[in-house]
Motif scaffolding. Structure first.
Motif, PDB file in Angstrom:
ATOM      1  N   ARG A 116     -25.219 -37.335  12.279  1.00 34.52           N
ATOM      2  CA  ARG A 116     -25.467 -38.411  13.256  1.00 34.52           C
ATOM      3  C   ARG A 116     -24.909 -38.040  14.623  1.00 34.52           C
ATOM      4  NH1 ARG A 116     -23.416 -43.850  10.951  1.00 34.52           N
ATOM      5  NH2 ARG A 116     -23.687 -44.415  13.126  1.00 34.52           N
ATOM      6  N   ALA A 117     -23.757 -37.348  14.640  1.00 35.24           N
ATOM      7  CA  ALA A 117     -23.148 -36.942  15.916  1.00 35.24           C
ATOM      8  C   ALA A 117     -24.079 -35.962  16.639  1.00 35.24           C
ATOM      9  CB  ALA A 117     -21.784 -36.304  15.654  1.00 35.24           C
ATOM     10  N   ALA A 118     -24.637 -34.988  15.905  1.00 36.91           N
ATOM     11  CA  ALA A 118     -25.536 -34.000  16.528  1.00 36.91           C
ATOM     12  C   ALA A 118     -26.797 -34.688  17.056  1.00 36.91           C
ATOM     13  CB  ALA A 118     -25.897 -32.912  15.524  1.00 36.91           C
ATOM     14  N   ARG A 119     -27.329 -35.611  16.250  1.00 37.38           N
ATOM     15  CA  ARG A 119     -28.566 -36.299  16.664  1.00 37.38           C
ATOM     16  C   ARG A 119     -28.319 -37.215  17.863  1.00 37.38           C
ATOM     17  NH1 ARG A 119     -31.228 -37.155  10.754  1.00 37.38           N
ATOM     18  NH2 ARG A 119     -32.216 -35.098  10.683  1.00 37.38           N
ATOM     19  N   LEU A 120     -27.119 -37.812  17.912  1.00 36.32           N
ATOM     20  CA  LEU A 120     -26.793 -38.723  19.017  1.00 36.32           C
ATOM     21  C   LEU A 120     -26.921 -38.012  20.358  1.00 36.32           C
ATOM     22  CD1 LEU A 120     -25.511 -41.567  19.780  1.00 36.32           C
ATOM     23  CD2 LEU A 120     -23.326 -40.358  19.832  1.00 36.32           C
ATOM     24  N   ILE A 121     -26.549 -36.715  20.383  1.00 37.86           N
ATOM     25  CA  ILE A 121     -26.658 -36.024  21.676  1.00 37.86           C
ATOM     26  C   ILE A 121     -27.861 -35.091  21.717  1.00 37.86           C
ATOM     27  CG2 ILE A 121     -24.328 -36.241  22.540  1.00 37.86           C
ATOM     28  CD1 ILE A 121     -23.499 -33.825  21.378  1.00 37.86           C
ATOM     29  N   GLY A 122     -28.759 -35.254  20.759  1.00 39.50           N
ATOM     30  CA  GLY A 122     -30.029 -34.517  20.800  1.00 39.50           C
ATOM     31  C   GLY A 122     -29.850 -33.014  20.667  1.00 39.50           C
ATOM     32  N   ALA A 123     -28.818 -32.589  19.891  1.00 39.71           N
ATOM     33  CA  ALA A 123     -28.580 -31.148  19.746  1.00 39.71           C
ATOM     34  C   ALA A 123     -29.294 -30.627  18.502  1.00 39.71           C
ATOM     35  CB  ALA A 123     -27.083 -30.889  19.632  1.00 39.71           C
ATOM     36  N   ALA A 124     -30.104 -29.575  18.678  1.00 39.96           N
ATOM     37  CA  ALA A 124     -30.791 -28.956  17.538  1.00 39.96           C
ATOM     38  C   ALA A 124     -29.860 -27.895  16.950  1.00 39.96           C
ATOM     39  CB  ALA A 124     -32.107 -28.351  17.997  1.00 39.96           C
ATOM     40  N   VAL A 125     -29.050 -28.297  15.991  1.00 39.82           N
ATOM     41  CA  VAL A 125     -28.132 -27.355  15.346  1.00 39.82           C
ATOM     42  C   VAL A 125     -28.169 -27.542  13.844  1.00 39.82           C
ATOM     43  CG1 VAL A 125     -26.355 -26.902  17.109  1.00 39.82           C
ATOM     44  CG2 VAL A 125     -26.263 -29.025  15.796  1.00 39.82           C
ATOM     45  N   ASP A 126     -27.990 -26.433  13.159  1.00 37.44           N
ATOM     46  CA  ASP A 126     -27.862 -26.489  11.719  1.00 37.44           C
ATOM     47  C   ASP A 126     -26.368 -26.508  11.405  1.00 37.44           C
ATOM     48  OD1 ASP A 126     -29.258 -26.485   9.226  1.00 37.44           O
ATOM     49  OD2 ASP A 126     -28.202 -24.588   8.868  1.00 37.44           O
ATOM     50  N   ILE A 127     -25.925 -27.496  10.620  1.00 44.75           N
ATOM     51  CA  ILE A 127     -24.492 -27.670  10.356  1.00 44.75           C
ATOM     52  C   ILE A 127     -24.211 -27.381   8.885  1.00 44.75           C
ATOM     53  CG2 ILE A 127     -22.564 -29.321  10.362  1.00 44.75           C
ATOM     54  CD1 ILE A 127     -24.256 -31.001  12.384  1.00 44.75           C
TER      55      ILE A 127
ATOM     56  N   LEU B 142     -20.249 -44.395  16.702  1.00 39.51           N
ATOM     57  CA  LEU B 142     -20.320 -43.540  15.499  1.00 39.51           C
ATOM     58  C   LEU B 142     -19.282 -43.974  14.465  1.00 39.51           C
ATOM     59  CD1 LEU B 142     -20.605 -39.886  16.887  1.00 39.51           C
ATOM     60  CD2 LEU B 142     -22.278 -41.026  15.427  1.00 39.51           C
ATOM     61  N   GLY B 143     -18.224 -44.614  14.912  1.00 44.34           N
ATOM     62  CA  GLY B 143     -17.139 -45.023  14.018  1.00 44.34           C
ATOM     63  C   GLY B 143     -15.899 -45.246  14.863  1.00 44.34           C
ATOM     64  N   ALA B 144     -15.107 -46.262  14.488  1.00 45.29           N
ATOM     65  CA  ALA B 144     -13.946 -46.639  15.303  1.00 45.29           C
ATOM     66  C   ALA B 144     -12.940 -45.499  15.432  1.00 45.29           C
ATOM     67  CB  ALA B 144     -13.271 -47.863  14.686  1.00 45.29           C
ATOM     68  N   ASP B 145     -12.920 -44.592  14.452  1.00 44.16           N
ATOM     69  CA  ASP B 145     -11.957 -43.494  14.477  1.00 44.16           C
ATOM     70  C   ASP B 145     -12.451 -42.272  15.242  1.00 44.16           C
ATOM     71  OD1 ASP B 145      -9.794 -44.545  13.135  1.00 44.16           O
ATOM     72  OD2 ASP B 145     -10.454 -43.870  11.158  1.00 44.16           O
ATOM     73  N   VAL B 146     -13.698 -42.277  15.702  1.00 39.04           N
ATOM     74  CA  VAL B 146     -14.240 -41.064  16.328  1.00 39.04           C
ATOM     75  C   VAL B 146     -13.530 -40.712  17.645  1.00 39.04           C
ATOM     76  CG1 VAL B 146     -16.307 -39.948  17.283  1.00 39.04           C
ATOM     77  CG2 VAL B 146     -16.429 -41.169  15.096  1.00 39.04           C
ATOM     78  N   PRO B 147     -13.248 -41.699  18.549  1.00 37.80           N
ATOM     79  CA  PRO B 147     -12.560 -41.307  19.797  1.00 37.80           C
ATOM     80  C   PRO B 147     -11.218 -40.626  19.553  1.00 37.80           C
ATOM     81  CG  PRO B 147     -13.537 -43.487  20.028  1.00 37.80           C
ATOM     82  CD  PRO B 147     -13.686 -43.107  18.577  1.00 37.80           C
ATOM     83  N   VAL B 148     -10.391 -41.148  18.654  1.00 38.79           N
ATOM     84  CA  VAL B 148      -9.078 -40.511  18.414  1.00 38.79           C
ATOM     85  C   VAL B 148      -9.269 -39.157  17.727  1.00 38.79           C
ATOM     86  CG1 VAL B 148      -8.418 -41.529  16.164  1.00 38.79           C
ATOM     87  CG2 VAL B 148      -6.674 -41.005  17.849  1.00 38.79           C
ATOM     88  N   CYS B 149     -10.267 -39.063  16.857  1.00 37.89           N
ATOM     89  CA  CYS B 149     -10.511 -37.780  16.178  1.00 37.89           C
ATOM     90  C   CYS B 149     -11.033 -36.734  17.155  1.00 37.89           C
ATOM     91  CB  CYS B 149     -11.479 -37.959  15.008  1.00 37.89           C
ATOM     92  SG  CYS B 149     -10.745 -38.819  13.601  1.00 37.89           S
ATOM     93  N   LEU B 150     -11.707 -37.165  18.222  1.00 38.35           N
ATOM     94  CA  LEU B 150     -12.179 -36.206  19.234  1.00 38.35           C
ATOM     95  C   LEU B 150     -10.975 -35.553  19.918  1.00 38.35           C
ATOM     96  CD1 LEU B 150     -14.760 -35.096  20.568  1.00 38.35           C
ATOM     97  CD2 LEU B 150     -14.475 -36.845  22.324  1.00 38.35           C
TER      98      LEU B 150
END
Ligand SMILES: C[C@](O)(CO)[C@H](O)COP(=O)(O)OP(=O)(O)OC[C@H]1O[C@@H](n2ccc(N)nc2=O)[C@H](O)[C@@H]1O
Ligand SMILES: Nc1ncnc2c1ncn2[C@@H]1O[C@H](COP(=O)(O)OP(=O)(O)OP(=O)(O)O)[C@@H](O)[C@H]1O
Length: 274
Positions: A72-83, A123-131
């Motif tokens: 979801r994080a990759a799609r949110l910024i429109g990045a074409a990546v294989d994870i 994306l989730g309440a914990d995402v900013p601190v995890c960044l």
């Protein structure tokens, strides 16, 4: 472009005070968050479209489709990546597995030249601190993150009794939502004084999580019986952390706990070692 490797450390809420509730039902928090030296690993490489595979000892039950926060994080910024995501952290465990994976993807994509959007908490309440992935005081519903310097490194043992706990379930069961915020955080690096201060703070989700998963009480008692200076639950549970004097004491306690409880996930670590 070459493959980029990213690390998604376990997030630990050393304290978690619930101080109110917004009109939309989300809770106001005041939490001291630190990160462990263990976590999930991810590899990203440019592809024709965003994709994901999940491997590793904790992959069972983790969705590999559009529900996965890394994708979801990759799609949110429109990045074409294989994870490729290697799960070593248990899911639905209060240590931010999905949020930390999403944040690791965002850090890697930023390194690859992508701009990140402003509103990451969607994306989730914990995402900013995890960044940030460093010690921080987290408030609002998770979107306000202030780095905290001067905390000691904390030898610890993480224990998850392998019972998944749903975060919304725990918030729904809260009896009080207007608790006092944290006191001022001691930032002089003194471990004993810091642990004494921590002992006077709380995780306000702990009683509600114990009503969902009573085994949490047994985990806390198990850590204390093995000599933890302080044992407390992280996030919405069920993972608990015990703090020890030295990494050797943490490793020895972890060895004894995993021998006694082969069904539990037990991991020695050092919190705030970055
Ligand atoms: C409990 C914590 O782990 C503490 O760090 C986080 O606040 C939860 O973070 P998270 O797992 O990223 O949570 P989200 O996926 O954003 O939210 C899951 C659910 O938890 C509840 N929720 C979450 C965060 C918050 N500040 N108030 C809430 O009431 C909401 O019901 C929400 O639908
Ligand atoms: N990358 C991911 N890793 C683990 N679970 C994920 C992931 N993406 C989505 N999920 C889903 O999210 C649910 C919650 O898992 P997660 O590990 O993020 O919770 P948590 O550790 O309780 O998070 P928090 O500490 O932020 O409350 C899982 O049950 C799973 O279905």
């Amino acid at each position: 472009m070459a493959t980029i490797e990213a690390f998604a450390p376990a997030k630990i809420n050393l304290t978690l005070h619930v101080t109110g509730r917004r009109e939309d039902g989300f809770h106001l928090l005041d939490s001291l968050v630190v990160f462990a030296d263990l976590g999930d690993r991810l590899w990203l490489r440019p592809a024709r479209q965003a994709g994901l595979s999940v491997t590793g000892p904790m992959a069972a039950g983790v969705p590999a489709d559009a529900r996965n926060l890394a994708l979801r994080a990759a799609r949110l910024i429109g990045a074409a990546v294989d994870i490729r995501l290697e799960k070593t952290l248990p899911a639905a465990a209060g240590i931010g597995g999905g949020s930390s994976d999403a944040a690791a993807v965002l850090r890697a994509l930023r390194q690859m030249g992508h701009a990140l959007p402003d509103r990451l908490e969607d994306l989730g309440a914990d995402v900013p601190v995890c960044l940030l992935a460093r010690a921080a005081r987290m408030s609002g519903i998770g979107e306000v993150v202030e780095p905290v310097e001067g905390l000691p490194a904390l030898p610890a043992v993480l224990v998850n009794p392998r019972v998944a706990v749903s975060t919304p379930d725990v918030f729904r069961r809260l009896e009080r939502r207007d608790n006092a915020p944290m006191g001022p955080i001691p930032q002089n690096g003194d471990r004993t004084a810091f642990i004494d201060w921590l002992a006077a703070q709380r995780n306000d989700l702990q009683p509600a999580a114990e009503s969902v998963a009573p085994v949490i009480g047994g985990v806390l008692r198990g850590l204390e019986a093995e000599g933890a200076l302080l044992a407390r639950m992280s996030g919405s549970g069920a993972t608990c952390f015990g703090l020890f004097d030295t990494p050797e004491a943490a490793r020895a306690a972890a060895g004894r706990l995993s021998a006694a409880r082969p069904g539990w996930w037990v991991a020695p670590t050092v919190l705030n070692s970055a």
